[in-house]
Scaffold this motif. Structure first.
Motif, PDB file in Angstrom:
ATOM      1  N   TRP A 106       0.830  -1.206   0.000  1.00 27.31           N
ATOM      2  CA  TRP A 106       0.000   0.000   0.000  1.00 27.31           C
ATOM      3  C   TRP A 106       0.866   1.257   0.000  1.00 27.31           C
ATOM      4  O   TRP A 106       0.596   2.215  -0.738  1.00 27.31           O
ATOM      5  CB  TRP A 106      -0.915   0.012   1.227  1.00 27.31           C
ATOM      6  CG  TRP A 106      -1.806   1.222   1.240  1.00 27.31           C
ATOM      7  CD1 TRP A 106      -2.992   1.389   0.589  1.00 27.31           C
ATOM      8  CD2 TRP A 106      -1.552   2.467   1.914  1.00 27.31           C
ATOM      9  NE1 TRP A 106      -3.499   2.661   0.817  1.00 27.31           N
ATOM     10  CE2 TRP A 106      -2.636   3.333   1.621  1.00 27.31           C
ATOM     11  CE3 TRP A 106      -0.514   2.929   2.736  1.00 27.31           C
ATOM     12  CZ2 TRP A 106      -2.715   4.633   2.136  1.00 27.31           C
ATOM     13  CZ3 TRP A 106      -0.597   4.232   3.237  1.00 27.31           C
ATOM     14  CH2 TRP A 106      -1.685   5.065   2.935  1.00 27.31           C
ATOM     15  N   ARG A 107       1.926   1.254   0.793  1.00 29.39           N
ATOM     16  CA  ARG A 107       2.762   2.457   0.884  1.00 29.39           C
ATOM     17  C   ARG A 107       3.560   2.691  -0.395  1.00 29.39           C
ATOM     18  O   ARG A 107       3.785   3.828  -0.795  1.00 29.39           O
ATOM     19  CB  ARG A 107       3.679   2.364   2.103  1.00 29.39           C
ATOM     20  CG  ARG A 107       2.931   2.588   3.415  1.00 29.39           C
ATOM     21  CD  ARG A 107       3.857   2.909   4.560  1.00 29.39           C
ATOM     22  NE  ARG A 107       3.122   3.429   5.697  1.00 29.39           N
ATOM     23  CZ  ARG A 107       2.693   2.705   6.714  1.00 29.39           C
ATOM     24  NH1 ARG A 107       2.907   1.405   6.725  1.00 29.39           N
ATOM     25  NH2 ARG A 107       2.040   3.256   7.711  1.00 29.39           N
ATOM     26  N   SER A 174      -9.549  -1.500   9.687  1.00 32.82           N
ATOM     27  CA  SER A 174     -10.428  -0.338   9.793  1.00 32.82           C
ATOM     28  C   SER A 174     -11.850  -0.701  10.204  1.00 32.82           C
ATOM     29  O   SER A 174     -12.676   0.185  10.392  1.00 32.82           O
ATOM     30  CB  SER A 174     -10.470   0.411   8.462  1.00 32.82           C
ATOM     31  OG  SER A 174     -10.921  -0.435   7.422  1.00 32.82           O
ATOM     32  N   GLY A 175     -12.127  -2.000  10.338  1.00 34.25           N
ATOM     33  CA  GLY A 175     -13.478  -2.407  10.716  1.00 34.25           C
ATOM     34  C   GLY A 175     -14.454  -2.240   9.567  1.00 34.25           C
ATOM     35  O   GLY A 175     -14.131  -2.522   8.410  1.00 34.25           O
ATOM     36  N   ARG A 176     -15.633  -1.742   9.862  1.00 31.28           N
ATOM     37  CA  ARG A 176     -16.667  -1.629   8.839  1.00 31.28           C
ATOM     38  C   ARG A 176     -16.354  -0.543   7.809  1.00 31.28           C
ATOM     39  O   ARG A 176     -16.714  -0.659   6.643  1.00 31.28           O
ATOM     40  CB  ARG A 176     -18.008  -1.333   9.502  1.00 31.28           C
ATOM     41  CG  ARG A 176     -18.506  -2.474  10.394  1.00 31.28           C
ATOM     42  CD  ARG A 176     -19.848  -2.113  11.021  1.00 31.28           C
ATOM     43  NE  ARG A 176     -20.341  -3.197  11.878  1.00 31.28           N
ATOM     44  CZ  ARG A 176     -21.478  -3.136  12.561  1.00 31.28           C
ATOM     45  NH1 ARG A 176     -22.228  -2.033  12.491  1.00 31.28           N
ATOM     46  NH2 ARG A 176     -21.856  -4.148  13.317  1.00 31.28           N
ATOM     47  N   ASP A 181      -5.368   3.095   4.881  1.00 29.29           N
ATOM     48  CA  ASP A 181      -4.279   3.566   5.728  1.00 29.29           C
ATOM     49  C   ASP A 181      -4.408   3.085   7.169  1.00 29.29           C
ATOM     50  O   ASP A 181      -3.496   3.272   7.975  1.00 29.29           O
ATOM     51  CB  ASP A 181      -4.199   5.094   5.697  1.00 29.29           C
ATOM     52  CG  ASP A 181      -5.496   5.745   6.160  1.00 29.29           C
ATOM     53  OD1 ASP A 181      -6.562   5.158   5.923  1.00 29.29           O
ATOM     54  OD2 ASP A 181      -5.431   6.840   6.748  1.00 29.29           O
ATOM     55  N   VAL A 182      -5.531   2.461   7.523  1.00 25.18           N
ATOM     56  CA  VAL A 182      -5.696   1.895   8.857  1.00 25.18           C
ATOM     57  C   VAL A 182      -5.446   0.406   8.749  1.00 25.18           C
ATOM     58  O   VAL A 182      -6.329  -0.382   8.423  1.00 25.18           O
ATOM     59  CB  VAL A 182      -7.109   2.180   9.414  1.00 25.18           C
ATOM     60  CG1 VAL A 182      -7.266   1.573  10.804  1.00 25.18           C
ATOM     61  CG2 VAL A 182      -7.360   3.678   9.464  1.00 25.18           C
ATOM     62  N   LYS A 183      -4.213   0.022   9.014  1.00 19.03           N
ATOM     63  CA  LYS A 183      -3.815  -1.357   8.771  1.00 19.03           C
ATOM     64  C   LYS A 183      -2.802  -1.822   9.805  1.00 19.03           C
ATOM     65  O   LYS A 183      -2.202  -1.015  10.523  1.00 19.03           O
ATOM     66  CB  LYS A 183      -3.204  -1.506   7.370  1.00 19.03           C
ATOM     67  CG  LYS A 183      -1.857  -0.823   7.189  1.00 19.03           C
ATOM     68  CD  LYS A 183      -1.408  -0.915   5.733  1.00 19.03           C
ATOM     69  CE  LYS A 183       0.017  -0.368   5.547  1.00 19.03           C
ATOM     70  NZ  LYS A 183       1.038  -1.289   6.122  1.00 19.03           N
ATOM     71  N   ARG A 307      -8.693  -9.312   5.678  1.00 22.09           N
ATOM     72  CA  ARG A 307      -8.779  -8.548   4.439  1.00 22.09           C
ATOM     73  C   ARG A 307      -7.510  -7.700   4.325  1.00 22.09           C
ATOM     74  O   ARG A 307      -6.965  -7.266   5.338  1.00 22.09           O
ATOM     75  CB  ARG A 307     -10.013  -7.631   4.434  1.00 22.09           C
ATOM     76  CG  ARG A 307     -11.342  -8.366   4.495  1.00 22.09           C
ATOM     77  CD  ARG A 307     -12.494  -7.386   4.416  1.00 22.09           C
ATOM     78  NE  ARG A 307     -12.389  -6.357   5.465  1.00 22.09           N
ATOM     79  CZ  ARG A 307     -13.153  -5.280   5.518  1.00 22.09           C
ATOM     80  NH1 ARG A 307     -14.036  -5.042   4.541  1.00 22.09           N
ATOM     81  NH2 ARG A 307     -13.028  -4.398   6.493  1.00 22.09           N
ATOM     82  N   PHE A 308      -7.090  -7.456   3.108  1.00 23.06           N
ATOM     83  CA  PHE A 308      -5.836  -6.737   2.919  1.00 23.06           C
ATOM     84  C   PHE A 308      -6.103  -5.282   2.503  1.00 23.06           C
ATOM     85  O   PHE A 308      -7.063  -4.975   1.817  1.00 23.06           O
ATOM     86  CB  PHE A 308      -4.973  -7.434   1.854  1.00 23.06           C
ATOM     87  CG  PHE A 308      -4.604  -8.838   2.256  1.00 23.06           C
ATOM     88  CD1 PHE A 308      -3.630  -9.056   3.197  1.00 23.06           C
ATOM     89  CD2 PHE A 308      -5.245  -9.934   1.703  1.00 23.06           C
ATOM     90  CE1 PHE A 308      -3.283 -10.344   3.603  1.00 23.06           C
ATOM     91  CE2 PHE A 308      -4.910 -11.226   2.077  1.00 23.06           C
ATOM     92  CZ  PHE A 308      -3.928 -11.440   3.027  1.00 23.06           C
ATOM     93  N   ALA A 309      -5.209  -4.411   2.970  1.00 25.99           N
ATOM     94  CA  ALA A 309      -5.357  -2.978   2.688  1.00 25.99           C
ATOM     95  C   ALA A 309      -5.133  -2.702   1.208  1.00 25.99           C
ATOM     96  O   ALA A 309      -4.390  -3.409   0.540  1.00 25.99           O
ATOM     97  CB  ALA A 309      -4.356  -2.189   3.525  1.00 25.99           C
TER      98      ALA A 309
END
Length: 309
Positions: A106-107, A174-176, A181-183, A307-309
């Motif tokens: 992701w980065r 990141s939940g729902r 970026d929340v990983k 699940r993957f970012a």
């Protein structure tokens, strides 16, 4: 040192322009030695940096090689690839850890988007990892590349632990409300337990205060954020983490392994890259290890929910 996109160059450490002559460079080195020597009130970490900088540019041959490889020369070395994605090595046939997801993926994607936008619309970049380009980019763009490299370094270390370990990279936490970026950078499962890992490169030395990382280049609450994201992943998969690990470059920590005790009820360690393998093999003090059946059950639950970012 000096290999991170956030590191000061050898010339910046010696406080001279890259095109200075040899005599100016030599005088600057001697001055910086006196200024940073611990016996005269200097900082030991800076003193070591000055010595390392001189090793890299102190002779004509070394300086030519350094300039060519780090974008200071007119013709960068074509073989230099320190910031480019790591190529898969096919000759190594040793059993490796099971791996899912793309470490630093992701980065790296975000870095490529922002470096192209920063360079200018309509401009075709022949090499987005050109050292001179990276060095001139804004800090927040270089930070993305530095953290991607840190995640890739951790992935290589975990991979070498062998087939008794499983690792998930770039896990969405990141939940729902899905937010890339929340990983969690890595979730590692093995005989020593289940760990959430944060791979970082702040670009400088860090300190600890009340169970949290602080430093000139540190913003927010890295450990607090990691633990919050681990709780989200744990609820989704109905598993319990054994501990949390923050992995940093060797030059940025005082201790190779710093077990800081429990934070919010979970054992936490801040570890240099060179100490990560040992920590994952033996576990963190106070963390519960796992038996074979439990490892299998936890792996199955994570595989069904990650699940993957």
């Amino acid at each position: 040192m000096f290999d991170s996109p956030l590191s000061a160059s050898a010339y910046e450490v010696l406080q001279v322009p890259p095109d200075c002559d040899e005599e100016t460079l030599r005088k600057a080195y001697r001055l910086r030695l006196r200024q940073t020597h611990p016996d005269t009130g200097g900082d030991s970490a800076q003193f070591i940096q000055v010595q390392r900088a001189w090793e890299l540019v102190g002779t004509a041959a070394a300086r030519q090689s350094y300039d060519r490889g780090h974008g200071f020369g007119e013709t960068p070395a074509p073989e230099w690839s320190g910031w480019r994605p790591t190529q898969t090595e096919t000759r190594d046939t040793r059993p490796r850890a099971r791996s899912f997801g793309q470490p630093g993926g992701w980065r790296r994607e975000r870095y490529l988007t922002l470096i192209r936008e920063w360079a200018g619309r309509g401009v075709t970049l022949t090499d987005p990892y050109d050292p001179a380009l990276v060095r001139s980019a804004p800090h927040h763009i270089r930070r993305l590349l530095a953290d991607a490299l840190a995640e890739e370094a951790t992935a290589r270390i975990v991979g070498d632990l062998g087939m008794g370990y499983t690792v998930w990279h770039d896990v969405d936490a990141s939940g729902r409300d899905a937010r890339p970026d929340v990983k969690i950078d890595h979730i590692v499962l093995g005989p020593s337990g289940l760990y959430g890992l944060l791979s970082e490169d702040f670009g400088g030395a860090i300190k600890m205060r009340r169970g949290e990382i602080i430093g000139d280049a540190v913003s927010g609450a890295p450990i607090g954020d990691l633990l919050a994201r681990m709780r989200t992943a744990a609820r989704a998969a109905r598993v319990k983490f054994s501990g949390a690990i923050v992995v940093l470059p060797d030059d940025d920590v005082v201790q190779v392994i710093d077990e800081i005790g429990k934070v919010r009820g979970l054992p936490v360690a801040v570890v240099a890259q060179s100490g990560l393998s040992a920590v994952l093999r033996r576990g963190i003090t106070g963390a519960r290890s796992m038996g074979g059946n439990e490892v299998f059950d936890v792996r199955t639950r994570l595989q069904q929910t990650v699940r993957f970012a």
